[in-house]
Design an enzyme around this catalytic site. Sequence first.
Site, PDB file in Angstrom:
ATOM      1  N   ASP A 239      17.462 -16.053  39.298  1.00  0.00           N
ATOM      2  CA  ASP A 239      17.130 -16.570  40.625  1.00  0.00           C
ATOM      3  C   ASP A 239      16.425 -15.501  41.452  1.00  0.00           C
ATOM      4  OD1 ASP A 239      19.259 -14.879  40.966  1.00  0.00           O
ATOM      5  OD2 ASP A 239      20.419 -16.215  42.261  1.00  0.00           O
ATOM      6  N   GLU A 240      15.646 -14.662  40.774  1.00  0.00           N
ATOM      7  CA  GLU A 240      14.922 -13.579  41.444  1.00  0.00           C
ATOM      8  C   GLU A 240      13.423 -13.753  41.238  1.00  0.00           C
ATOM      9  OE1 GLU A 240      16.543 -10.214  39.478  1.00  0.00           O
ATOM     10  OE2 GLU A 240      18.385 -10.176  40.665  1.00  0.00           O
TER      11      GLU A 240
END
Length: 319
Positions: A239-240
């Site tokens: 989720d980066e």
Amino acid sequence: MSMCTQQFHAPPPVWGERLSSEPASRFPEMTDPALDRAMALARIGAWSCNLLDNRLSWTSGVYDIFGLPPQMVPDRQQTVAMYTDESRENLERLRAQAIAMRGAFTLDAQIVRPGGEQRWMRITGEMARSANGDPILHGLKQDITEEKLRSEELRRIAENDALTGLASRAVYESRFLNRCGATLPLVPLGALILFDLDGFKGVNDRLGHAAGDTCLRVFAERLSASFPNALLTARIGGDEFAVVVSDDEPITAIRARVDRFLAHLRAPALWQDQIFTVGATSGIAVPPDPFAYDPEELFVRADTALYAAKRTGKSARRP
């Protein structure tokens, strides 16, 4: 396609009026129609060009590649006009070298057929003498369009994150993070911006992984829309995300763009009959010199800023 940086669409050429009911400019030695057609079925054709008058001779396969009826007499000038700009330039350069050095060449070239369809072919050629002693260039042309399309699809899969369509971490590392010194791009860097989704684990736990995937896709779509001119937009972790921007805008404008994106990101998203919101935290690092910087050092500063913001509950920047 990335396979060819130039995408020139040549207008349909006006071919000469020399027509007949029989195929034109056949190879004298191609006396077996079965062999001629077998080569055409394999998308291969033989060609020759008499260098005294640029007269062309083609077998059926070459006519098929160019999308021309075999009754037409091929004209070199009009044929070369069907090549895209880049392919035409490469062809003429390699052809001239082969003639000057009495050598051979191979080239993957792109053409635009009279109807506008783009095709790729692999050309091989070499200098020789005809039966009556005339200097000629001759060789084979093979339709490799499907091969090029498969190669491009494999490249796209390798370079893009399958879920979001953004650049992959491997591309982020090769094009930015692992570049240094003389290998840095000429475009001046404005900032490296890192984003980490807030509450992503909760969406996964509460609604399931399919909802989590939707969350990531929504984030990626809104990120791309907010930074349409970014040098690179990539998913670098679960989720980066990372955005590399040029210095076309002052840093104050870049920061304002980040703030607008984070505000827009909070707009509700729908998954099946569930409504959820997506949030994120950002960290920004600005290079002291837009032309000379250490990408890894920038990443460390942006990452430090991001996690400092996570702790304080608001996005952070580092000069």
